[in-house]
Scaffold this motif. Structure first.
Motif, PDB file in Angstrom:
ATOM      1  N   UNK A  62      34.332   3.313   3.875  1.00  0.00           N
ATOM      2  CA  UNK A  62      33.757   3.017   5.085  1.00  0.00           C
ATOM      3  C   UNK A  62      34.827   2.345   6.137  1.00  0.00           C
ATOM      4  N   UNK A  63      35.381   1.623   5.827  1.00  0.00           N
ATOM      5  CA  UNK A  63      36.383   0.941   6.855  1.00  0.00           C
ATOM      6  C   UNK A  63      37.602   1.804   7.137  1.00  0.00           C
ATOM      7  N   UNK A  64      37.989   2.850   6.299  1.00  0.00           N
ATOM      8  CA  UNK A  64      38.963   3.756   6.528  1.00  0.00           C
ATOM      9  C   UNK A  64      38.672   4.824   7.357  1.00  0.00           C
ATOM     10  N   UNK A  65      37.444   4.960   7.542  1.00  0.00           N
ATOM     11  CA  UNK A  65      36.755   5.991   8.262  1.00  0.00           C
ATOM     12  C   UNK A  65      36.825   5.773   9.898  1.00  0.00           C
ATOM     13  N   UNK A  83      25.329   8.503  -1.476  1.00  0.00           N
ATOM     14  CA  UNK A  83      24.263   7.488  -1.142  1.00  0.00           C
ATOM     15  C   UNK A  83      24.647   6.677  -0.002  1.00  0.00           C
ATOM     16  N   UNK A  84      25.968   6.181   0.034  1.00  0.00           N
ATOM     17  CA  UNK A  84      26.472   5.263   1.176  1.00  0.00           C
ATOM     18  C   UNK A  84      26.845   6.160   2.251  1.00  0.00           C
ATOM     19  N   UNK A  85      27.538   7.321   2.117  1.00  0.00           N
ATOM     20  CA  UNK A  85      27.852   7.921   3.461  1.00  0.00           C
ATOM     21  C   UNK A  85      26.634   8.459   4.429  1.00  0.00           C
ATOM     22  N   UNK A 143      27.035   4.717 -14.647  1.00  0.00           N
ATOM     23  CA  UNK A 143      28.110   4.288 -14.330  1.00  0.00           C
ATOM     24  C   UNK A 143      28.962   4.830 -13.366  1.00  0.00           C
ATOM     25  N   UNK A 144      29.054   6.201 -13.404  1.00  0.00           N
ATOM     26  CA  UNK A 144      29.727   6.978 -12.234  1.00  0.00           C
ATOM     27  C   UNK A 144      29.000   6.769 -10.996  1.00  0.00           C
ATOM     28  N   UNK A 145      27.772   6.931 -10.929  1.00  0.00           N
ATOM     29  CA  UNK A 145      27.161   6.805  -9.673  1.00  0.00           C
ATOM     30  C   UNK A 145      27.140   5.443  -9.112  1.00  0.00           C
ATOM     31  N   UNK A 146      27.190   4.434  -9.971  1.00  0.00           N
ATOM     32  CA  UNK A 146      27.436   3.063  -9.357  1.00  0.00           C
ATOM     33  C   UNK A 146      28.715   2.881  -8.754  1.00  0.00           C
ATOM     34  N   UNK A 147      29.542   3.344  -9.680  1.00  0.00           N
ATOM     35  CA  UNK A 147      31.031   3.396  -9.039  1.00  0.00           C
ATOM     36  C   UNK A 147      31.227   4.083  -7.684  1.00  0.00           C
ATOM     37  N   UNK A 148      30.439   5.162  -7.572  1.00  0.00           N
ATOM     38  CA  UNK A 148      30.887   6.071  -6.494  1.00  0.00           C
ATOM     39  C   UNK A 148      30.133   5.271  -5.427  1.00  0.00           C
ATOM     40  N   UNK A 149      28.999   4.630  -5.525  1.00  0.00           N
ATOM     41  CA  UNK A 149      28.552   3.770  -4.349  1.00  0.00           C
ATOM     42  C   UNK A 149      29.771   2.662  -3.827  1.00  0.00           C
ATOM     43  N   UNK A 150      30.245   1.952  -4.826  1.00  0.00           N
ATOM     44  CA  UNK A 150      31.037   1.087  -4.667  1.00  0.00           C
ATOM     45  C   UNK A 150      32.306   1.559  -3.882  1.00  0.00           C
TER      46      UNK A 150
END
Length: 240
Positions: free
Chosen positions: A235-238, A33-35, A222-229
């Protein structure tokens, strides 16, 4: 303002690689969702539950559709053969890859990993890639039998390289000790040193081994929310 879009040269094809993970693979949806706002993969590769996620993503599924898939209570029945095969048929009918896509299956009893690519994939391959040995019977395709694509390697980076990627954004949800032990006992096939890999993994343990097999709406959210975090942190490491 959010982070700038990540841009990759077409001279360096980038793969999105999604690991096996059973129910833990819901976490991958949060990361995606973020990427998806920051890069478009040139190809997508997956094993087992990651192959199902990748198939839907390659077929144009929106994050909302992916979340609905995982929160559907019928997901709780997928640890039985008939519902698993029915879900594989439905995914095949609903989505067809719009970008190059590959998944892995393992031929039984020879224990050889095989890549199956977009046009070659039928619903049976989608069923086979999630057919955990012992839990599910092998799936017969073309006179041969196949089982879970993650059995000999949960994170199929080598497939991304075989399909032409020089970079891989690897979303790996299997990081706890039982899975690390399996990797030591059955070392997975590795890509060449030239493949540039950015790994994104859960920042906290997703749960127990039992949780990978038992669906829970609360855990899924919970897992989907953690995945977003975790996606936002990554993002900063890519880099370019």
């Amino acid at each position: 303002m959010g982070p700038p879009p990540l841009r990759y040269s077409r001279l360096m094809p980038t793969a999105l690689v999604l690991s096996a993970g059973g129910m833990f693979a819901a976490w991958e949806i949060g990361v995606w969702k973020v990427l998806r706002e920051h890069f478009t993969p040139d190809l997508i590769v997956g094993a087992s539950a990651g192959a199902w996620n990748g198939w839907a993503i390659a077929g144009g599924a929106t994050p909302e559709e992916l979340v609905r898939e995982w929160l559907d209570p019928s997901t709780a029945t997928l640890m039985r053969s008939a519902p698993l095969h029915a879900k594989a048929r439905r995914l095949f009918e609903c989505y067809q890859p719009r970008v190059p896509f590959g998944l892995t299956v393992v031929e039984a009893p020879r224990l050889r990993s095989h890549i199956v690519r977009g046009p070659e994939i039928g619903w049976q391959h989608l069923a086979a890639t999630c057919s955990i040995p012992v839990v599910f019977p092998p799936v017969r395709i073309g006179g041969k039998f196949y089982v879970d694509g993650g059995f000999l390697g949960a994170l199929p980076l080598w497939v991304a390289e075989e399909m032409g990627a020089t970079r891989a954004i690897a979303i790996n949800c299997l990081t706890t000790w039982p899975f690390r032990l399996v990797r030591k006992v059955v070392p997975p096939r590795q890509p060449g040193a030239s493949l540039e890999v950015v790994r994104i993994e859960p920042s906290t343990a997703l749960g127990s081994l039992r949780d990978t097999f038992h669906w829970s709406a609360a855990n899924t959210r919970r897992w989907i929310a953690l995945g977003e975090l975790d996606g936002k942190r990554a993002l900063a490491s890519i880099t370019m």
